[in-house]
Write a protein that holds these residues in place. Structure first.
Motif, short mmCIF file in Angstrom:
data_model
loop_
_atom_site.label_atom_id
_atom_site.label_comp_id
_atom_site.label_asym_id
_atom_site.label_seq_id
_atom_site.Cartn_x
_atom_site.Cartn_y
_atom_site.Cartn_z
N ARG A 107 0.84 -1.21 0.00
CA ARG A 107 0.00 0.00 0.00
C ARG A 107 0.87 1.26 0.00
N ILE A 108 1.92 1.26 0.83
CA ILE A 108 2.84 2.40 0.87
C ILE A 108 3.46 2.62 -0.50
N GLY A 109 3.86 1.54 -1.17
CA GLY A 109 4.47 1.65 -2.48
C GLY A 109 3.53 2.26 -3.51
N ARG A 110 2.27 1.79 -3.53
CA ARG A 110 1.30 2.33 -4.48
C ARG A 110 1.07 3.83 -4.26
N GLU A 111 0.88 4.20 -3.01
CA GLU A 111 0.53 5.58 -2.71
C GLU A 111 1.74 6.51 -2.85
N SER A 112 2.92 6.03 -2.50
CA SER A 112 4.13 6.82 -2.69
C SER A 112 4.38 7.08 -4.17
N ALA A 113 4.14 6.07 -4.99
CA ALA A 113 4.36 6.20 -6.43
C ALA A 113 3.48 7.31 -7.01
N ILE A 114 2.23 7.33 -6.61
CA ILE A 114 1.28 8.30 -7.17
C ILE A 114 1.57 9.71 -6.65
N ALA A 115 1.68 9.83 -5.34
CA ALA A 115 1.89 11.16 -4.75
C ALA A 115 3.21 11.77 -5.20
N GLY A 116 4.26 10.95 -5.34
CA GLY A 116 5.57 11.47 -5.72
C GLY A 116 5.67 11.91 -7.17
N ALA A 117 4.78 11.38 -8.03
CA ALA A 117 4.87 11.69 -9.46
C ALA A 117 4.04 12.89 -9.87
N VAL A 118 3.02 13.20 -9.11
CA VAL A 118 2.05 14.22 -9.53
C VAL A 118 2.70 15.57 -9.87
N PRO A 119 3.68 16.08 -9.09
CA PRO A 119 4.19 17.42 -9.40
C PRO A 119 4.87 17.56 -10.76
N TRP A 120 5.37 16.47 -11.35
CA TRP A 120 6.16 16.58 -12.58
C TRP A 120 5.68 15.68 -13.71
#
Length: 376
Positions: A186-199
């Motif tokens: 779950r951490i991996g899925r959510e980190s992937a999405i949140a970390g990519a949004v700005p760029w």
């Protein structure tokens, strides 16, 4: 509202899935007692270093957490790492004890050992390490083989554990051994999405998942859905990928998860697709929107056997309407080989290694500037 049968779990929050753990609620005070002289000073040292109030006597330590109990939970996780198994068996714990007198004496006499308390809380040495880790996602570009433009990125989980960087493979190995896989996934899925949004811009985002960590999609994926909604990423940009070996384990369960993904507008990728009847039959059953060719087979090119297998998989994927990504491309020769076989996109060190994006730069108008997107 949660179902009455739902209970708290170590995956965080409330979940109706299997492997539920009856986890004690947060405590604000704990008494720890033992006749082993050197253990209590260790407990006192750790508790004081965390800013808690400590009252110590030769065989008893009284610890008070005046900030709601979270520091006490972390203390238990650290004790799981600091003490040996024999020491945790010899140390008794009473959380939120009654007042002085007979009731307190009775509780101390019947108190569980620290090892039992750790088990009740789902804490192991490995879980303690992961609970204190810092996680983030690195991203590797995926390019169109037609013009080498970057069209997507695969997110890969990373972490800092005890001051050193640890890759996703090691993190998930430890998590699986500790029964923490569902939480880390779950951490991996959510980190992937949140970390990519700005760029991310208009590029696609590939997010890995393990179907064994998802027991009931509507429940276990709820927090991931919230992250997608809160960040505003377009559903059609998300591609959730599962490796073939995980997909084979329980095909029916996998299909139910993928159906849920698709109902949300997300796409599905099948990763590490390689040789054998299982690959071809799995493609027909799952019908993924994206097929990623096995890295090991790609790197065997121009071997005739590897070429024959990859051509068969690529042709079937295209017949099913899927896009084909060739992984493990490290040379121009390999890029030319997979292009000739009909692959649509490529991924590998030739096009870029996984990197942690720089902090986003804010434009004067207040909008985020995409820093790695090259899609026309």
């Amino acid at each position: 509202m949660s179902h009455p049968a739902d209970v708290g779990t170590i995956c965080g929050g409330v979940c109706g899935c299997r492997q539920n753990w009856e986890v004690p609620g947060p405590a604000t005070r704990a008494l720890l007692a033992t006749s082993i002289g050197h253990v209590l000073p260790t407990v006192s040292r750790l508790a004081k270093a965390m800013g808690m109030t400590v009252y110590a006597s030769p065989q008893l330590v009284d610890i008070i957490d005046d900030r709601g109990g979270r520091r006490l939970e972390v203390l238990f996780e650290r004790l799981a790492r600091e003490l040996t198994a024999a020491e945790t068996e010899a140390l008794r714990v009473v959380t939120d004890p009654p007042g002085e007198g007979a009731a307190l004496t009775a509780r101390l006499l019947t108190a569980p050992t620290l090892s039992v308390e750790l088990a009740r809380r789902g804490v192991t040495v490995e879980v303690g390490v992961l609970a204190e880790a810092e996680f983030w996602s690195a991203y590797q570009p995926i390019v169109s083989l037609a013009d080498r433009s970057v069209v997507a990125h695969e997110a890969l989980l990373r972490g800092v554990v005890d001051g050193r960087e640890v890759g996703g493979g090691d993190l998930f190995f430890v998590a699986e051994q500790a029964g923490w896989l569902h939480r880390l996934d779950r951490i991996g899925r959510e980190s992937a999405i949140a970390g990519a949004v700005p760029w991310l811009g208009d590029d696609d985002l590939f997010v890995n998942f393990d179907p064994t960590s998802i027991y009931r999609p509507q429940v276990c994926l709820a927090s991931t859905e919230r992250v997608v909604h809160d960040t505003g990423i377009a559903p059609e940009q998300l591609v959730f990928e599962v490796v073939e070996s995980h997909a084979i384990a329980d095909r029916g369960h996998l299909v139910s998860i993928l159906d849920h993904y698709r109902s949300l507008g997300w796409r599905v990728a099948l990763d590490d697709v390689g040789a054998g009847w299982s690959s071809l039959s799995l493609l027909a059953a799952v019908r993924p929107e994206v097929v990623k060719l096995d890295k090991a087979l790609v790197q065997e090119l121009p071997d005739d056997g590897a070429r024959t297998v990859l051509k068969a998989v690529t042709d079937l994927a295209h017949q099913l309407g899927a896009v084909v990504v060739a992984e493990g491309i490290e040379t121009e020769r390999l890029a030319d080989e997979v292009t000739a076989l009909g692959a649509d996109m490529g991924q590998g060190w030739l096009f870029g290694r996984p990197v942690r994006p720089d902090p986003p730069v804010e434009e004067p108008e207040g909008r985020w500037q995409p820093v790695t997107s090259h899609r026309a």
